[in-house]
Design a protein around this motif. Structure first.
Motif, PDB file in Angstrom:
ATOM      1  N   ALA A 602       0.816  -1.218   0.000  1.00  0.00           N
ATOM      2  CA  ALA A 602       0.000   0.000   0.000  1.00  0.00           C
ATOM      3  C   ALA A 602       0.845   1.261   0.000  1.00  0.00           C
ATOM      4  N   ASP A 603       1.929   1.279   0.748  1.00  0.00           N
ATOM      5  CA  ASP A 603       2.756   2.491   0.857  1.00  0.00           C
ATOM      6  C   ASP A 603       3.265   2.943  -0.503  1.00  0.00           C
ATOM      7  N   LYS A 604       3.680   2.008  -1.353  1.00  0.00           N
ATOM      8  CA  LYS A 604       4.217   2.377  -2.654  1.00  0.00           C
ATOM      9  C   LYS A 604       3.120   2.848  -3.605  1.00  0.00           C
ATOM     10  N   ILE A 605       1.946   2.245  -3.512  1.00  0.00           N
ATOM     11  CA  ILE A 605       0.823   2.697  -4.329  1.00  0.00           C
ATOM     12  C   ILE A 605       0.454   4.126  -3.964  1.00  0.00           C
ATOM     13  N   ILE A 606       0.452   4.437  -2.674  1.00  0.00           N
ATOM     14  CA  ILE A 606       0.161   5.804  -2.218  1.00  0.00           C
ATOM     15  C   ILE A 606       1.265   6.764  -2.652  1.00  0.00           C
ATOM     16  N   GLY A 611      -2.592   7.094 -11.597  1.00  0.00           N
ATOM     17  CA  GLY A 611      -1.983   6.953 -12.908  1.00  0.00           C
ATOM     18  C   GLY A 611      -0.848   5.953 -12.958  1.00  0.00           C
ATOM     19  N   PHE A 612      -0.336   5.561 -11.805  1.00  0.00           N
ATOM     20  CA  PHE A 612       0.771   4.602 -11.791  1.00  0.00           C
ATOM     21  C   PHE A 612       0.321   3.207 -11.385  1.00  0.00           C
ATOM     22  N   SER A 613      -0.950   3.054 -11.018  1.00  0.00           N
ATOM     23  CA  SER A 613      -1.461   1.750 -10.610  1.00  0.00           C
ATOM     24  C   SER A 613      -2.731   1.430 -11.377  1.00  0.00           C
ATOM     25  N   VAL A 614      -2.874   0.155 -11.769  1.00  0.00           N
ATOM     26  CA  VAL A 614      -4.104  -0.338 -12.359  1.00  0.00           C
ATOM     27  C   VAL A 614      -4.601  -1.464 -11.470  1.00  0.00           C
ATOM     28  N   ILE A 615      -5.753  -1.261 -10.837  1.00  0.00           N
ATOM     29  CA  ILE A 615      -6.311  -2.258  -9.916  1.00  0.00           C
ATOM     30  C   ILE A 615      -7.752  -2.499 -10.342  1.00  0.00           C
ATOM     31  N   GLU A 616      -8.005  -3.662 -10.969  1.00  0.00           N
ATOM     32  CA  GLU A 616      -9.323  -3.935 -11.528  1.00  0.00           C
ATOM     33  C   GLU A 616      -9.653  -5.421 -11.434  1.00  0.00           C
ATOM     34  N   SER A 623      -9.591   2.037  -4.176  1.00  0.00           N
ATOM     35  CA  SER A 623      -9.171   3.229  -4.896  1.00  0.00           C
ATOM     36  C   SER A 623      -7.988   3.853  -4.177  1.00  0.00           C
ATOM     37  N   LEU A 624      -7.393   4.886  -4.809  1.00  0.00           N
ATOM     38  CA  LEU A 624      -6.292   5.587  -4.141  1.00  0.00           C
ATOM     39  C   LEU A 624      -6.762   6.197  -2.834  1.00  0.00           C
TER      40      LEU A 624
END
Length: 637
Positions: A602-606, A611-616, A623-624
């Motif tokens: 989570a820390d790196k996604i934040i 725009g740098f992560s795709v989570i689907e 979400s962010l």
């Protein structure tokens, strides 16, 4: 039955009469009270050495060193005495020795070559090799007044043996670490029979040169170990000299079956040119091959393509025997789409391909045996040759291949078929329908790239029987539907260093057989029906590129990525729109049905933001804003 060689005076007289017509004796005749000693040699073998040794006469020797002591241990005129040897046909000739009456013992008996290397010796009593002889040294005998004595001396080759095996000190002068192989010269074969030729062989090892006469049949060659290259010059009357360079590894394979050097008749044909052909050439028909062959080129400075003719070609390539003068290709050699070619006979003198050897789509090709002299090729590509059932001929070159690509080879079942690799940089093994196990028992510890894909019956990598690698820079495993585990890819302390792709491996439940270096570049894991977790990635601390996790239905969390504390991103810049990055997605987590826990990453996604992560299409898709609010795990909601 052991081979015997007679060594006594009458043969020398016969030799002189036949060769010179007459000989004057320059040495003093023995005094009346002295007797003469004749020696009969018997060649023995030690341990499991091949019985082929007994079929070959003692060869390569030029001098005898003998020590004879009296019974009380006092010296005679034969104390470390060097005596020249002469050969007549297969017989070694030496004049009889003269000794006064008395009791004697032979304590040392060596046969040396012209460079003072001991090639044969008689073991001493109590030594390991003494057990293989009837009469180990010292060898006692008696000389009667004005009489004669005849004794049998047994000798054993020193090749591959230390001085201690013979009972000698380790620093005995003349003992060096040697090996042997068998060799014969033949004329060009015009039918099923070979014309064996006499001649001579000169071998250059660095600045040292040694020459040995060659008999008409089998010859045993002994050379010192420790050289990367042995330069051979074979010569026989009325034939062209043959020069080639062979490695130690390639020569060792001829310790049982002989190396056959086929000599070419001196040519004066109008079309003959010889030397180097400059440029690349494609030979699509047999007529084209024959025409080029008549030029007698020894090297091509460019690429050579054989085949790839039209489907209805009435004159396809069927016979490469005319290319027998070719020794080097300074470029690529491609054998492509030759429907009637059954062998590579004619390429038996080829030693070096500086580029890529591609053998592809030759439906009747059955053998590569005539490539046995090939000792260097940068890249080897074997693709879809359905009747190629063995890889004899390539074993000698395998230590020097930088890249290996094997694809759709119906009878390829193991890398062991190709030998022991030493300098491999990249391996691709793909779409081989009968490959069940792939062991990596190499002579090297590190490798650049391994790509194993689309092998439908591949089960494992040899487990504990495979030595594996200490380092694999890039490992890509794709579409091996029956692969059950990954044991054997890595040595016990081995690691994947930079790049890992793992796709469509439905039976693999865990990656625990692998280990990963802490500074890593890229991870792609997708379409793996049974993979449970990412825990083996817990060693990672720095990521230099991206992570893709797609359609792995049993992975529930990103635990294993929790120790990554730094992601280094180098954006791809489009020149006309600087400095805006394209393809910014670093982290892709999609279609993982059971993935509900993102907290480990989570820390790196934040940190990188939108725009740098795709989570689907995962079990949970935060979400962010959810990440910022701490809602990274569905179970905690």
């Amino acid at each position: 039955m052991a081979m015997t060689v007679r060594i006594f005076g009458p043969y020398l007289l016969l030799f002189c009469g036949l060769i010179f017509g007459a000989c004057e004796t320059v040495e003093e005749k023995p005094r009346a009270e002295e007797g003469t000693l004749s020696i009969q040699l018997k060649q023995g073998v030690a341990g499991n050495e091949s019985s082929r040794l007994q079929q070959v006469p003692i060869q390569g020797v030029s001098q005898l060193v003998i020590s004879i002591l009296r019974e009380n241990g006092s010296e005679t005129a034969y104390s470390s005495k060097s005596i020249a040897l002469t050969r007549f046909q297969d017989e070694i000739l030496i004049e009889d020795l003269s000794l006064p009456p008395g009791n004697y013992q032979i304590t040392d008996f060596y046969l040396k070559d012209s460079l003072e290397t001991i090639l044969y010796a008689s073991p001493r009593e109590g030594s390991p090799f003494a057990a293989y002889l009837n009469q180990p040294f010292p060898l006692a005998f008696e000389m009667n007044t004005a009489g004669s004595a005849e004794i049998l001396v047994e000798v054993i080759s020193t090749a591959n043996a230390s001085p201690e095996k013979f009972g000698f000190p380790s620093d005995t002068k003349g003992f060096i670490d040697t090996f042997f192989f068998f060799l014969t010269l033949t004329g060009e074969s015009t039918d099923d029979y070979l014309d064996y030729l006499p001649g001579k062989l000169t071998v250059s090892i660095g600045n040292v040169t040694r020459t040995q006469p060659l008999g008409r049949n089998l010859n045993r060659i002994v050379l010192p170990k420790g050289s990367d290259a042995y330069v051979f010059l074979a010569e026989s009357d009325t034939y062209q000299s043959l020069k080639q360079t062979l490695s130690y590894d390639s020569l060792r394979q001829f310790a049982e079956q002989p190396l056959i050097l086929e000599m070419k008749k001196e040519s004066s044909g109008a079309e003959f040119i010889g030397g180097v052909f400059t440029g690349s050439i494609a030979l699509a028909t047999q007529a084209a091959v024959d025409s080029f062959s008549r030029k007698g080129y020894e090297a091509i400075q460019g690429d050579l393509l054989l085949g790839q003719s039209a489907a209805d070609e009435p004159d396809p390539v069927t016979d490469l025997s005319g290319l027998s003068t070719l020794q080097e290709i300074q470029g690529n050699l491609s054998l492509l789409e030759n429907p009637s070619l059954k062998s590579v006979m004619g390429l038996h003198r080829l030693q070096v391909i500086s580029g890529t050897l591609t053998i592809q789509d030759n439906e009747r090709l059955e053998s590569l045996a005539d490539l046995f002299r090939l000792n260097y090729v940068r890249e080897l590509r074997l693709i879809q040759n359905p009747n190629l059932r063995h890889f004899e001929g390539l074993q000698a070159v395998t230590p020097a291949i930088a890249k290996l690509h094997i694809e759709a080879m119906e009878h390829f079942t193991s890398l062991d078929q190709l030998g022991r690799f030493r300098q491999m940089g990249e391996i691709t093994i793909t779409a081989n329908p009968n490959l069940t196990q792939l062991s990596f028992n190499f002579l090297q510890e590190k490798i650049g790239i391994i790509q194993i894909s689309d092998n439908p019956v591949l089960v494992d990598f040899g487990g504990s029987a495979s030595t594996g690698f200490t380092e694999i820079n890039r490992l890509m495993l794709k579409n091996n539907e029956n692969l059950e585990n990954l044991k054997g890819l890595l040595a016990p302390e081995g690691m994947v260093m930079k790049h890992f792709e793992f796709s469509n491996q439905p039976k693999i439940e865990t990656l625990q057989d692998l280990a990963f270096y802490e500074y890593f570049s890229k991870i792609i894991i997708q379409n793996n029906a049974s993979l449970q977790d990412l825990l083996p990635f817990s060693t990672l601390t720095v990521l230099f590129s991206r992570i893709t996790l797609v359609n792995n239905p049993k992975i529930q969390s990103l635990d294993g990525l929790h120790n990554i504390d730094q992601v280094v991103y180098y954006p791809t810049i489009e020149p006309d729109a600087m400095p805006y990055p394209i393809n910014p997605e670093l982290f892709t987590f999609t279609d993982n049905a059971s993935l509900t826990d993102f907290c480990g990453f989570a820390d790196k996604i934040i940190e990188f933001g939108a725009g740098f992560s795709v989570i689907e299409n995962n079990g949970y898709n935060p979400s962010l804003e959810d990440f910022i609010n701490g809602d990274c795990n569905e179970e905690e909601l």
